[in-house]
Design a protein around this motif. Structure first.
Motif, PDB file in Angstrom:
ATOM      1  N   ASP A  89      36.582  18.321  24.104  1.00 22.66           N
ATOM      2  CA  ASP A  89      36.947  19.615  24.653  1.00 22.66           C
ATOM      3  C   ASP A  89      35.998  20.699  24.144  1.00 22.66           C
ATOM      4  N   GLY A  90      36.061  21.862  24.762  1.00 28.14           N
ATOM      5  CA  GLY A  90      35.220  22.969  24.355  1.00 28.14           C
ATOM      6  C   GLY A  90      33.745  22.726  24.583  1.00 28.14           C
ATOM      7  N   VAL A  91      33.419  21.915  25.603  1.00 26.56           N
ATOM      8  CA  VAL A  91      32.034  21.530  25.856  1.00 26.56           C
ATOM      9  C   VAL A  91      31.322  22.639  26.628  1.00 26.56           C
ATOM     10  N   ARG A  92      30.052  22.836  26.279  1.00 31.83           N
ATOM     11  CA  ARG A  92      29.214  23.815  26.976  1.00 31.83           C
ATOM     12  C   ARG A  92      27.904  23.147  27.388  1.00 31.83           C
ATOM     13  N   MET A  93      27.408  23.517  28.567  1.00 30.30           N
ATOM     14  CA  MET A  93      26.129  23.031  29.067  1.00 30.30           C
ATOM     15  C   MET A  93      25.270  24.233  29.442  1.00 30.30           C
ATOM     16  N   GLU A  94      24.076  24.296  28.865  1.00 26.26           N
ATOM     17  CA  GLU A  94      23.160  25.409  29.132  1.00 26.26           C
ATOM     18  C   GLU A  94      21.840  24.863  29.652  1.00 26.26           C
ATOM     19  N   PRO A  95      21.431  25.246  30.863  1.00 30.07           N
ATOM     20  CA  PRO A  95      20.143  24.780  31.382  1.00 30.07           C
ATOM     21  C   PRO A  95      18.987  25.350  30.571  1.00 30.07           C
ATOM     22  N   LEU A  96      17.989  24.491  30.294  1.00 29.93           N
ATOM     23  CA  LEU A  96      16.806  24.907  29.549  1.00 29.93           C
ATOM     24  C   LEU A  96      15.555  24.924  30.411  1.00 29.93           C
ATOM     25  N   ALA A  97      15.517  24.144  31.485  1.00 30.68           N
ATOM     26  CA  ALA A  97      14.344  24.097  32.353  1.00 30.68           C
ATOM     27  C   ALA A  97      14.772  23.654  33.737  1.00 30.68           C
ATOM     28  N   TYR A  98      13.982  24.070  34.734  1.00 28.54           N
ATOM     29  CA  TYR A  98      14.277  23.770  36.131  1.00 28.54           C
ATOM     30  C   TYR A  98      13.070  23.114  36.790  1.00 28.54           C
ATOM     31  N   TRP A  99      13.346  22.398  37.883  1.00 30.69           N
ATOM     32  CA  TRP A  99      12.290  21.852  38.739  1.00 30.69           C
ATOM     33  C   TRP A  99      12.692  22.112  40.181  1.00 30.69           C
ATOM     34  N   THR A 100      11.746  22.615  40.973  1.00 31.45           N
ATOM     35  CA  THR A 100      12.005  22.915  42.381  1.00 31.45           C
ATOM     36  C   THR A 100      11.296  21.887  43.255  1.00 31.45           C
ATOM     37  N   SER A 101      12.047  21.267  44.155  1.00 35.63           N
ATOM     38  CA  SER A 101      11.491  20.250  45.049  1.00 35.63           C
ATOM     39  C   SER A 101      10.553  20.896  46.066  1.00 35.63           C
ATOM     40  N   PRO A 102       9.331  20.374  46.204  1.00 40.63           N
ATOM     41  CA  PRO A 102       8.428  20.899  47.240  1.00 40.63           C
ATOM     42  C   PRO A 102       8.831  20.471  48.642  1.00 40.63           C
ATOM     43  N   VAL A 103       9.767  19.528  48.753  1.00 44.45           N
ATOM     44  CA  VAL A 103      10.193  19.022  50.064  1.00 44.45           C
ATOM     45  C   VAL A 103      11.423  19.769  50.569  1.00 44.45           C
ATOM     46  N   THR A 104      12.479  19.826  49.767  1.00 44.30           N
ATOM     47  CA  THR A 104      13.729  20.460  50.201  1.00 44.30           C
ATOM     48  C   THR A 104      13.836  21.912  49.762  1.00 44.30           C
ATOM     49  N   GLY A 105      13.055  22.309  48.760  1.00 45.97           N
ATOM     50  CA  GLY A 105      13.181  23.658  48.217  1.00 45.97           C
ATOM     51  C   GLY A 105      14.345  23.817  47.268  1.00 45.97           C
ATOM     52  N   LEU A 106      15.080  22.740  47.000  1.00 47.45           N
ATOM     53  CA  LEU A 106      16.210  22.816  46.080  1.00 47.45           C
ATOM     54  C   LEU A 106      15.719  22.933  44.638  1.00 47.45           C
ATOM     55  N   ARG A 107      16.450  23.698  43.854  1.00 44.55           N
ATOM     56  CA  ARG A 107      16.112  23.934  42.450  1.00 44.55           C
ATOM     57  C   ARG A 107      17.107  23.173  41.575  1.00 44.55           C
TER      58      ARG A 107
END
Length: 335
Positions: free
Chosen positions: A252-270
């Motif tokens: 319990d009490g779990v936290r998730m923090e993004p540290l880096a992203y990647w953006t698809s050159p095909v779909t544009g999704l991040r």
């Protein structure tokens, strides 16, 4: 007369519609429920990152019925198609060659898939996953491996994932299995993760997710499952610790923090592909080993990132190394 006949036809079709069961939060599943279930959607996963061979793979078998509420020529889709369809995915990552390969198979409209119970047997055009006296065997594309669980099957607390809004799925796993065989023609040996989920969650339509299934150097395993609605709002975060004896505990009490992203050159999704995850008494940082790992299955309404990850951190007073697989959805996929 025509209206009466049409009405009788509709009643007959509705009567033939399958009687499917969703998730009852008051009744958690048994950890031994690995056979097919009468659920609107169901899947089995095998995921493995093999550091010594610099290989990883993700295999999935989906069994699903026409979504509730869908209609075909004005008729309930489940009445017109009262049988399940099947799809199979295989994604293989070769870190040594910097290569990612994805393949997909479907049984529509011929309904070629074999789905049997006791013992479990799944087959679609020669790609098969079956229960054996020792555990399981997976034969799909370039993957031919035996899987021998080294911990018992567990139910992830509280027994299901999701919400009433996003839909729920029962969730059981073998979080650690000894893997032996061949991948891409190479002899391999390592640790795998095996999942079975079933319920009514329309993944990619009503629910988006970020998932980790990782192994720790002290013998523990960790499952993290963050579910969002299609607007990206966080709805629930499940986390399970499975100790070396196979005992599953909810964190319990779990936290998730993004540290880096990647953006698809095909779909544009991040995609958020690197994370800091923590709770009371532990903190880990996890990073992808390759960025271009997007899966765009033509047969499903969702694109997702799937690939090997590594990390380290502190875990209830110990310094640990972490390895395994991550799966992330960047947003609703519009072709």
């Amino acid at each position: 007369m025509k209206r009466a006949l049409a009405g009788l036809l509709l009643l007959g079709l509705v009567a033939c519609a399958p009687r499917l069961q969703g998730v009852d939060p008051s009744r958690p599943p048994s950890p031994e429920q690995w056979d097919p279930q009468p659920a609107p959607i169901e899947w089995w996963y095998v995921s493995a990152y093999l550091p010594e061979q610099e290989l990883a793979f993700h295999w999935a078998f989906f069994k699903y019925y026409a979504p509730e509420g869908y209609r075909v020529l004005g008729l309930p889709a489940r009445a017109v198609f009262p049988y399940p369809f099947a799809s199979e995915h295989l994604a293989v990552t070769d870190l040594r060659a910097d290569r990612f390969d994805f393949q997909e198979r479907h049984d529509f409209p011929e309904l070629r898939a074999e789905v049997r119970a006791n013992p479990l047997y799944l087959d679609l055009d020669g790609w098969r996953f079956q229960r054996t006296p020792e555990g399981f065997r997976l034969q799909a594309g370039s993957v031919d491996v035996t899987l021998t669980p080294t911990k018992p099957s567990v139910v992830h607390p509280p027994g299901w994932s999701g919400t009433a809004e996003t839909g729920r799925m029962y969730y059981v796993s073998y979080t650690r299995a000894e893997l032996r065989g061949t991948v891409l023609g190479r002899e391999v040996r390592g640790t795998a993760w095996i999942d079975h989920q079933w319920g009514e969650q329309m993944s990619g339509v009503a629910a988006l997710w970020d998932w980790y299934g990782v192994h720790l150097s002290n013998g523990d395993d960790l499952m993290l499952y963050r579910i969002r609605d299609v607007q990206g709002n966080l709805k629930v975060l499940h986390a399970t610790r499975v100790d070396p004896l196979g005992r599953a505990t909810r964190l319990d009490g779990v936290r998730m923090e993004p540290l880096a992203y990647w953006t698809s050159p095909v779909t544009g999704l991040r995609y958020a592909v690197a994370w800091r995850v923590e709770g009371e008494g532990w903190r880990l940082e996890l990073e992808p080993l390759r960025l271009a790992q997007e899966i765009r299955p033509p047969g499903l309404p969702v694109a997702y990132w799937e690939g090997p990850v590594e990390g380290s951190g502190t875990w209830f007073g110990e310094d640990v190394r972490v390895w395994g697989m991550g799966e992330f959805v960047g947003g609703r996929y519009r072709r």
